[in-house]
Design a protein around this motif. Structure first.
Motif, PDB file in Angstrom:
ATOM      1  N   CYS A   9       0.750  -1.313   0.268  1.00  0.00           N
ATOM      2  CA  CYS A   9       0.593   0.653   0.353  1.00  0.00           C
ATOM      3  C   CYS A   9       1.078   1.142  -0.006  1.00  0.00           C
ATOM      4  O   CYS A   9       0.803   1.875  -0.769  1.00  0.00           O
ATOM      5  CB  CYS A   9      -0.797  -0.170   0.650  1.00  0.00           C
ATOM      6  SG  CYS A   9      -2.252  -0.751   1.397  1.00  0.00           S
ATOM      7  N   GLU A  10       2.010   1.452   0.957  1.00  0.00           N
ATOM      8  CA  GLU A  10       2.898   2.710   0.921  1.00  0.00           C
ATOM      9  C   GLU A  10       3.656   2.994  -0.634  1.00  0.00           C
ATOM     10  O   GLU A  10       3.561   3.813  -0.603  1.00  0.00           O
ATOM     11  CB  GLU A  10       3.737   2.418   2.065  1.00  0.00           C
ATOM     12  CG  GLU A  10       3.273   2.216   3.036  1.00  0.00           C
ATOM     13  CD  GLU A  10       3.958   2.074   4.672  1.00  0.00           C
ATOM     14  OE1 GLU A  10       4.165   2.370   5.581  1.00  0.00           O
ATOM     15  OE2 GLU A  10       5.550   1.071   4.396  1.00  0.00           O
ATOM     16  N   ALA A  11       3.942   1.824  -1.305  1.00  0.00           N
ATOM     17  CA  ALA A  11       4.276   1.718  -2.506  1.00  0.00           C
ATOM     18  C   ALA A  11       4.028   2.059  -3.527  1.00  0.00           C
ATOM     19  O   ALA A  11       4.363   3.180  -4.208  1.00  0.00           O
ATOM     20  CB  ALA A  11       4.942   0.304  -2.877  1.00  0.00           C
ATOM     21  N   VAL A  12       2.585   1.658  -3.589  1.00  0.00           N
ATOM     22  CA  VAL A  12       1.754   2.053  -4.125  1.00  0.00           C
ATOM     23  C   VAL A  12       1.037   3.469  -4.419  1.00  0.00           C
ATOM     24  O   VAL A  12       1.563   4.298  -4.874  1.00  0.00           O
ATOM     25  CB  VAL A  12       0.150   1.303  -4.358  1.00  0.00           C
ATOM     26  CG1 VAL A  12      -0.922   2.405  -5.469  1.00  0.00           C
ATOM     27  CG2 VAL A  12       0.345  -0.022  -4.718  1.00  0.00           C
ATOM     28  N   THR A  50       2.238   6.096  -7.087  1.00  0.00           N
ATOM     29  CA  THR A  50       1.506   6.317  -8.276  1.00  0.00           C
ATOM     30  C   THR A  50       0.458   7.528  -7.301  1.00  0.00           C
ATOM     31  O   THR A  50       0.311   7.848  -6.555  1.00  0.00           O
ATOM     32  CB  THR A  50       0.331   5.083  -9.051  1.00  0.00           C
ATOM     33  OG1 THR A  50      -0.567   5.156  -7.180  1.00  0.00           O
ATOM     34  CG2 THR A  50       1.813   3.753  -8.539  1.00  0.00           C
ATOM     35  N   THR A  51      -0.621   7.763  -8.123  1.00  0.00           N
ATOM     36  CA  THR A  51      -1.876   8.580  -7.734  1.00  0.00           C
ATOM     37  C   THR A  51      -3.112   8.198  -7.142  1.00  0.00           C
ATOM     38  O   THR A  51      -3.854   8.464  -6.590  1.00  0.00           O
ATOM     39  CB  THR A  51      -2.697   9.386  -8.925  1.00  0.00           C
ATOM     40  OG1 THR A  51      -3.358   8.489 -10.291  1.00  0.00           O
ATOM     41  CG2 THR A  51      -2.063  10.507  -9.735  1.00  0.00           C
ATOM     42  N   CYS A  52      -3.082   6.767  -6.382  1.00  0.00           N
ATOM     43  CA  CYS A  52      -3.534   5.927  -6.518  1.00  0.00           C
ATOM     44  C   CYS A  52      -3.417   5.735  -4.950  1.00  0.00           C
ATOM     45  O   CYS A  52      -2.171   5.391  -4.414  1.00  0.00           O
ATOM     46  CB  CYS A  52      -3.762   4.341  -7.724  1.00  0.00           C
ATOM     47  SG  CYS A  52      -4.615   2.790  -5.786  1.00  0.00           S
ATOM     48  N   GLU A  53      -4.124   5.449  -3.856  1.00  0.00           N
ATOM     49  CA  GLU A  53      -3.813   5.041  -2.138  1.00  0.00           C
ATOM     50  C   GLU A  53      -4.869   3.628  -2.282  1.00  0.00           C
ATOM     51  O   GLU A  53      -6.136   4.017  -1.390  1.00  0.00           O
ATOM     52  CB  GLU A  53      -4.892   6.426  -1.898  1.00  0.00           C
ATOM     53  CG  GLU A  53      -3.761   6.734  -0.567  1.00  0.00           C
ATOM     54  CD  GLU A  53      -3.781   8.052  -0.109  1.00  0.00           C
ATOM     55  OE1 GLU A  53      -4.173   7.903   1.633  1.00  0.00           O
ATOM     56  OE2 GLU A  53      -3.575   9.471  -0.240  1.00  0.00           O
ATOM     57  N   PRO A  54      -4.394   2.900  -2.122  1.00  0.00           N
ATOM     58  CA  PRO A  54      -5.405   1.177  -1.335  1.00  0.00           C
ATOM     59  C   PRO A  54      -5.228   1.581  -0.439  1.00  0.00           C
ATOM     60  O   PRO A  54      -4.635   2.171   0.603  1.00  0.00           O
ATOM     61  CB  PRO A  54      -4.001   0.837  -2.077  1.00  0.00           C
ATOM     62  CG  PRO A  54      -2.520   1.356  -2.574  1.00  0.00           C
ATOM     63  CD  PRO A  54      -2.931   2.443  -2.268  1.00  0.00           C
ATOM     64  N   GLN A  55      -5.639   0.520   0.038  1.00  0.00           N
ATOM     65  CA  GLN A  55      -6.684  -0.088   1.216  1.00  0.00           C
ATOM     66  C   GLN A  55      -6.594  -1.292   1.272  1.00  0.00           C
ATOM     67  O   GLN A  55      -5.720  -2.141   0.372  1.00  0.00           O
ATOM     68  CB  GLN A  55      -7.674   1.032   2.353  1.00  0.00           C
ATOM     69  CG  GLN A  55      -8.169   2.183   1.983  1.00  0.00           C
ATOM     70  CD  GLN A  55      -9.775   2.467   2.454  1.00  0.00           C
ATOM     71  OE1 GLN A  55     -10.394   2.084   2.242  1.00  0.00           O
ATOM     72  NE2 GLN A  55      -8.915   3.221   3.841  1.00  0.00           N
ATOM     73  N   ASP A  61      -5.408  -8.024   1.438  1.00  0.00           N
ATOM     74  CA  ASP A  61      -5.777  -7.960   0.146  1.00  0.00           C
ATOM     75  C   ASP A  61      -5.710  -6.510   0.495  1.00  0.00           C
ATOM     76  O   ASP A  61      -5.626  -5.882   0.948  1.00  0.00           O
ATOM     77  CB  ASP A  61      -7.188  -8.528  -0.128  1.00  0.00           C
ATOM     78  CG  ASP A  61      -7.295  -9.660  -0.264  1.00  0.00           C
ATOM     79  OD1 ASP A  61      -6.664 -10.622  -0.754  1.00  0.00           O
ATOM     80  OD2 ASP A  61      -8.864 -10.098  -0.179  1.00  0.00           O
ATOM     81  N   VAL A  62      -5.294  -6.226  -1.042  1.00  0.00           N
ATOM     82  CA  VAL A  62      -4.542  -4.910  -1.087  1.00  0.00           C
ATOM     83  C   VAL A  62      -5.870  -4.320  -1.786  1.00  0.00           C
ATOM     84  O   VAL A  62      -5.959  -4.694  -3.313  1.00  0.00           O
ATOM     85  CB  VAL A  62      -3.318  -4.984  -1.773  1.00  0.00           C
ATOM     86  CG1 VAL A  62      -2.913  -2.648  -2.156  1.00  0.00           C
ATOM     87  CG2 VAL A  62      -2.227  -5.102  -0.859  1.00  0.00           C
ATOM     88  N   LEU A 102      -6.668  -4.912  -5.858  1.00  0.00           N
ATOM     89  CA  LEU A 102      -5.255  -4.634  -6.980  1.00  0.00           C
ATOM     90  C   LEU A 102      -4.210  -5.373  -6.687  1.00  0.00           C
ATOM     91  O   LEU A 102      -3.789  -6.061  -7.475  1.00  0.00           O
ATOM     92  CB  LEU A 102      -4.890  -2.826  -5.767  1.00  0.00           C
ATOM     93  CG  LEU A 102      -4.257  -2.517  -7.000  1.00  0.00           C
ATOM     94  CD1 LEU A 102      -4.779  -1.629  -8.066  1.00  0.00           C
ATOM     95  CD2 LEU A 102      -3.525  -1.300  -6.027  1.00  0.00           C
ATOM     96  N   GLY A 103      -4.760  -6.773  -5.352  1.00  0.00           N
ATOM     97  CA  GLY A 103      -3.067  -6.555  -5.258  1.00  0.00           C
ATOM     98  C   GLY A 103      -3.533  -7.686  -4.313  1.00  0.00           C
ATOM     99  O   GLY A 103      -4.462  -7.486  -2.705  1.00  0.00           O
ATOM    100  N   GLY A 104      -2.765  -9.063  -4.269  1.00  0.00           N
ATOM    101  CA  GLY A 104      -2.764  -9.508  -2.697  1.00  0.00           C
ATOM    102  C   GLY A 104      -1.077 -10.235  -2.251  1.00  0.00           C
ATOM    103  O   GLY A 104       0.168 -10.339  -3.212  1.00  0.00           O
TER     104      GLY A 104
END
Ligand code: BTN
Length: 265
Positions: free
Chosen positions: A101-104, A108-113, A119-120, A127-129
């Motif tokens: 999450c921190e890397a994305v 990027t302009t995306c802020e995942p949770q 799960d990301v 978005l990812g696992g």
């Protein structure tokens, strides 16, 4: 899918790394980057990183498969050789989810949770696992952190169920997506958290704080499948081991372990 192939130098951040990235292996195709490092743990060395453009037998949680078109994703695993009582073994998967999450967010302009367990997610879509696996290696343990991040997929690349449940950075970001800077940021954040959790007494607490900050699940309604039964209720907390505590609609509280529980979207 058009993509610029990754180079080993793309994976390494500009600043120094303490432990991660001692050796970087980049393959066009592998059965699974996790399986590769688990098998080669005795020879590739602590901190080794392996990435692949394509996996023929990518592994997901709970024995599922992890599929991604060639060149579409970041498919990366990191090997850590740890003592059997290492403080990294229990929080390994959540550490990797926080780092992803921190890397994305940084690149990027995306802020995942984070969606329990690891799960990301972006706007409720996956978005990812993360898949953490370990095995004995002499008197130590070979711990492998595997991360899959969907980067360049378009909507049509997600078939069946995934059409509504999965997403990619290309779909979520307002800017062009470059996999190299995301990979470099991922290794930098993994390296930082690994050092913090294994070398400082505050590290594990700080990691939990970072995980909770990104995980809005406490207080959320959940439907879980465990031991051939379905449970519904409200998530009330997460234990230090990362298990989910749920106030069940049928009454009572129950603790669900990430390794044995699936969750509805
Ligand atoms: C999940 O089910 O959410 C976990 C998916 C983990 C996928 C990654 S891709 C890189 C690494 N190699 C594998 O075979 N699996 C992990």
């Amino acid at each position: 899918m058009p993509y610029r192939p990754l180079k080993p130098s793309d994976l390494l951040p500009k600043g120094p790394l303490r432990r991660v990235g001692q050796h970087v292996y980049l393959h066009d195709s592998l059965p699974s980057t996790n399986a590769f490092l688990l098998a080669e743990a005795g020879s590739v060395g602590d901190g080794a990183v392996v990435a692949a453009e394509y996996q023929t037998a990518g592994r997901g949680r709970l024995g599922r498969r992890w599929e991604a078109p060639r060149g579409s994703s970041l498919l990366v695993s990191i090997l850590l050789i740890e003592p059997p009582d290492s403080p990294l073994l229990t929080p390994a998967a959540l550490l990797a989810a926080v780092a992803a999450c921190e890397a994305v967010t940084a690149a990027t302009t995306c802020e995942p949770q984070i969606r329990w367990p690891n799960d990301v997610v972006c706007d409720g879509r996956k978005l990812g696992g993360v898949l953490a696996e370990s095995r004995p290696l002499g008197r130590k343990r070979a711990l492998v952190l595997g991360i899959g991040l969907n980067c360049l997929q378009h909507r049509g690349h997600f078939a069946g169920d995934l059409a509504t449940k999965a997403t990619s950075l290309e779909l979520e970001c307002t800017q062009r997506v470059e996999r190299g800077p995301i990979a470099a940021a991922l290794l930098a954040r993994l390296d930082a958290w690994i050092a913090e959790v294994s070398q400082t007494s505050e590290g594990p607490v700080a990691l939990w704080r970072a995980w909770r900050m990104r995980c809005p699940d406490v207080g959320a309604r959940v439907t879980l499948h465990h031991d051939a039964r379905t449970y519904t209720g409200t998530a009330v907390d997460v234990t230090d081991e990362g298990h989910l505590i749920v106030e069940l609609d049928e009454g009572g509280r129950r603790v669900f372990a990430a390794e044995t529980t699936t969750r509805d979207w």
